[in-house]
Design an enzyme around this catalytic site. Sequence first.
Site, PDB file in Angstrom:
ATOM      1  N   SER A 121       9.973 -40.604  -9.102  1.00  9.09           N
ATOM      2  CA  SER A 121       9.619 -40.986 -10.490  1.00  9.09           C
ATOM      3  C   SER A 121      10.078 -42.249 -11.015  1.00  9.09           C
ATOM      4  CB  SER A 121      10.082 -39.769 -11.465  1.00  9.09           C
ATOM      5  OG  SER A 121       9.929 -40.332 -12.839  1.00  9.09           O
ATOM      6  N   TYR A 174      17.188 -34.125 -14.795  1.00 11.20           N
ATOM      7  CA  TYR A 174      16.068 -34.224 -13.979  1.00 11.20           C
ATOM      8  C   TYR A 174      15.899 -35.643 -13.080  1.00 11.20           C
ATOM      9  CZ  TYR A 174      10.840 -35.414 -12.980  1.00 11.20           C
ATOM     10  OH  TYR A 174       9.968 -35.953 -12.547  1.00 11.20           O
ATOM     11  N   LYS A 206      15.975 -36.622  -9.083  1.00 11.08           N
ATOM     12  CA  LYS A 206      14.957 -37.529  -8.118  1.00 11.08           C
ATOM     13  C   LYS A 206      15.683 -38.674  -7.338  1.00 11.08           C
ATOM     14  CE  LYS A 206      11.320 -35.704  -9.274  1.00 11.08           C
ATOM     15  NZ  LYS A 206      10.529 -34.761  -8.249  1.00 11.08           N
ATOM     16  N   TYR A 255       6.078 -42.186  -9.152  1.00 13.03           N
ATOM     17  CA  TYR A 255       5.198 -42.109 -10.039  1.00 13.03           C
ATOM     18  C   TYR A 255       5.484 -42.700 -11.392  1.00 13.03           C
ATOM     19  CZ  TYR A 255       3.997 -38.120  -7.084  1.00 13.03           C
ATOM     20  OH  TYR A 255       3.735 -36.999  -6.006  1.00 13.03           O
TER      21      TYR A 255
HETATM   22  P1  NAD Z   1       3.973 -29.198 -11.941  1.00  7.41           P
HETATM   23  O1  NAD Z   1       5.073 -28.405 -12.726  1.00  7.41           O
HETATM   24  O2  NAD Z   1       2.497 -28.830 -12.291  1.00  7.41           O
HETATM   25  O3  NAD Z   1       3.945 -28.939 -10.308  1.00  7.41           O
HETATM   26  C1  NAD Z   1       5.200 -28.653  -9.565  1.00  7.41           C
HETATM   27  C2  NAD Z   1       5.008 -27.413  -9.003  1.00  7.41           C
HETATM   28  O4  NAD Z   1       6.085 -27.008  -8.035  1.00  7.41           O
HETATM   29  C3  NAD Z   1       4.828 -25.994  -9.884  1.00  7.41           C
HETATM   30  O5  NAD Z   1       3.538 -25.543  -9.339  1.00  7.41           O
HETATM   31  C4  NAD Z   1       5.927 -25.194  -9.690  1.00  7.41           C
HETATM   32  O6  NAD Z   1       5.664 -23.901  -9.746  1.00  7.41           O
HETATM   33  C5  NAD Z   1       6.326 -25.789  -8.085  1.00  7.41           C
HETATM   34  N1  NAD Z   1       7.795 -25.306  -8.066  1.00  7.41           N
HETATM   35  C6  NAD Z   1       8.842 -25.572  -8.798  1.00  7.41           C
HETATM   36  N2  NAD Z   1       9.798 -25.202  -8.095  1.00  7.41           N
HETATM   37  C7  NAD Z   1       9.670 -24.632  -6.830  1.00  7.41           C
HETATM   38  C8  NAD Z   1      10.281 -24.054  -5.980  1.00  7.41           C
HETATM   39  N3  NAD Z   1      11.703 -23.756  -5.928  1.00  7.41           N
HETATM   40  N4  NAD Z   1       9.613 -23.627  -4.741  1.00  7.41           N
HETATM   41  C9  NAD Z   1       8.237 -23.499  -4.853  1.00  7.41           C
HETATM   42  N5  NAD Z   1       7.799 -24.122  -5.790  1.00  7.41           N
HETATM   43  C10 NAD Z   1       8.425 -24.701  -6.885  1.00  7.41           C
HETATM   44  O7  NAD Z   1       4.306 -30.737 -11.890  1.00  7.41           O
HETATM   45  P2  NAD Z   1       3.804 -32.068 -11.411  1.00  7.41           P
HETATM   46  O8  NAD Z   1       3.322 -32.761 -12.761  1.00  7.41           O
HETATM   47  O9  NAD Z   1       2.393 -31.633 -10.683  1.00  7.41           O
HETATM   48  O10 NAD Z   1       4.562 -32.754 -10.579  1.00  7.41           O
HETATM   49  C11 NAD Z   1       4.811 -32.670  -9.366  1.00  7.41           C
HETATM   50  C12 NAD Z   1       5.824 -33.305  -8.836  1.00  7.41           C
HETATM   51  O11 NAD Z   1       5.755 -34.626  -9.343  1.00  7.41           O
HETATM   52  C13 NAD Z   1       7.281 -32.962  -9.367  1.00  7.41           C
HETATM   53  O12 NAD Z   1       8.271 -33.072  -8.299  1.00  7.41           O
HETATM   54  C14 NAD Z   1       7.454 -34.189 -10.315  1.00  7.41           C
HETATM   55  O13 NAD Z   1       9.093 -34.040 -10.807  1.00  7.41           O
HETATM   56  C15 NAD Z   1       6.962 -35.035 -10.035  1.00  7.41           C
HETATM   57  N6  NAD Z   1       6.580 -36.246 -11.122  1.00  7.41           N
HETATM   58  C16 NAD Z   1       5.970 -35.820 -12.061  1.00  7.41           C
HETATM   59  C17 NAD Z   1       5.726 -36.584 -13.238  1.00  7.41           C
HETATM   60  C18 NAD Z   1       4.936 -36.101 -14.055  1.00  7.41           C
HETATM   61  O14 NAD Z   1       4.794 -36.896 -15.327  1.00  7.41           O
HETATM   62  N7  NAD Z   1       4.023 -35.195 -14.014  1.00  7.41           N
HETATM   63  C19 NAD Z   1       6.124 -37.862 -13.131  1.00  7.41           C
HETATM   64  C20 NAD Z   1       6.891 -38.091 -11.968  1.00  7.41           C
HETATM   65  C21 NAD Z   1       7.237 -37.125 -10.891  1.00  7.41           C
END
Ligand code: NAD
Length: 333
Positions: A124, A150, A154, A178
Site C-alpha cells: 500500500s 495496518y 505492510k 496500491y
Molecule cells: P478485502 O477485505 O475485500 O479482501 C481481503 C480478503 O482477505 C478478504 O476476502 C478476507 O476475507 C481475506 N482474509 C483476511 N485475512 C485472511 C486470512 N488470515 N486468511 C485467509 N483470508 C483472509 O480487501 P481488499 O480491498 O480487496 O484488499 C486486498 C489487499 O489489498 C489487502 O491485503 C489490503 O491490505 C491491500 N490493499 C487494499 C487497499 C484498499 O484501499 N482496498 C489499498 C492498499 C492495499
Amino acid sequence: MKILLTGGTGYIGSHTAVELIQAGFEVEILDNLANSKIAVLDKIAKITGVKPKFYEVDLLDASATDKVLRDGRFDAVIHLAGLKAVGESVEKPLIYYKNNVCGTINLLESMKRNSVNKMIFSSSATVYGDKDGIKLTEDMETGIGITNPYGETKYVIEKILMDVANSNNDFEVTILRYFNPIGAHSSGLIGEDPNGIPNNLMPIIMKVATGEIPKLMIYGDDYNTPDGTGMRDYIHVVDLAKGHVKAVEKLKPGVEVYNLGTGEATSVKEIVKAFEDVAGKELPNEVVERRAGDLAKIYADCSKAERELGWSTELNIKDAMRDTINYLRHYEG
Ligand code: NAD
Ligand code: UDP
C-alpha cells in the site's frame, strides 16, 4: 500458469481473479471469508465462464495452508489476503500483526516447502509514511511516519519479502503498492462489499447514496490543496487488477516494487461532485474536523510500472463512479 490467489473473494481479489482468468491463467482462490462472501465465486463464474476452485482456509492455520499448497502445485501465489481497516488496526493491533504478518509467514513457509518461488504481494501507499504532497516514487524511503498498525504490517511484510529474496536466489517477488482503489466491474456483479461500518471514502459514499448513512463527513477543508479537502490518487479497481496480470507475466528473480495508481490527485470535494454528476442527485455532506493522521495530498509516480510492466490506467474517476452506481443497482446484499 496456475495461480493461487489469497484473498480472492475480496474486493480487489475478485476483480484480479476475473482479469487473470480472462488472460488465460488457471486461478484457485484461498480465503477465510472474514471480509467477503462465498457468492462472489458465482459472480466470477458469471463474468468469465469459469468458477475458480475455492479453499475456505485461514492463513493462520499453517497445516491447512500447507495442504492447499501441496495439493495445488501452483506456479505462483498472488497474496492479497489480509485485514485492512486502518481504524480497527489501532484498536486491535495484535489481531492485525498476527493476521497479516503471521499469515504471510505461514504462506511463505508453505511456499518454500512446496517449491513455489513466485509471489506478488499487495502492499500500500501507506508504507511511504508521512511524505505529503510529492509524487511518490518506488525508490523513496519507506517506514517513516506510518501512523497505524495496518500500515506497519505492510511495511514489515515488505521487509520480510526482501529478506527472503536475499536468502534465496530462486525467489521472485513483486510488491505492488496500491494507491486508492475505487469502482467496480462494469458488469455490476462484483464490487466493494465490506462487512461492518466502512472507513474509506468510496464505501461511505455508497452507504450515503443508499441511505444507510445519513451524510458524508468531509474530514477537513483547510488543507493546503486547491479546495482545501484532502487529495488522493484514486485508481479504478479493474485497472488495478490488470496490473496484477502484467506483474505476474513479468516476474523475475529478486524483488521488484511498483506503484499502482494514476499519477493524478483528486480531492474529496471533486469525488463528491463526480458522484453527484453521474448519480444525478445530491450527496448529503458536511465538512467536519480533520481526521487524525490524514495527509493533504498523496499520489503516485507510476512511470516505473508503465515502463517496465507495460501497464497504465485506461479508466478514469467518471468510469469508477458509473461502475459503482451500476454495482449498487445490482447489489443483492
Ligand atoms: P478485502 O477485505 O475485500 O479482501 C481481503 C480478503 O482477505 C478478504 O476476502 C478476507 O476475507 C481475506 N482474509 C483476511 N485475512 C485472511 C486470512 N488470515 N486468511 C485467509 N483470508 C483472509 O480487501 P481488499 O480491498 O480487496 O484488499 C486486498 C489487499 O489489498 C489487502 O491485503 C489490503 O491490505 C491491500 N490493499 C487494499 C487497499 C484498499 O484501499 N482496498 C489499498 C492498499 C492495499
Ligand atoms: N474522507 C472523508 N470522509 C470520510 C472518509 C474519508 O473526508 O468519511 C477523506 C479522507 O480524509 C481522505 C480521503 O477521503 O482525504 C480518502 O480517505 P480514505 O480513508 O478512503 O483513504 P486514505 O486516507 O487511507 O488514503
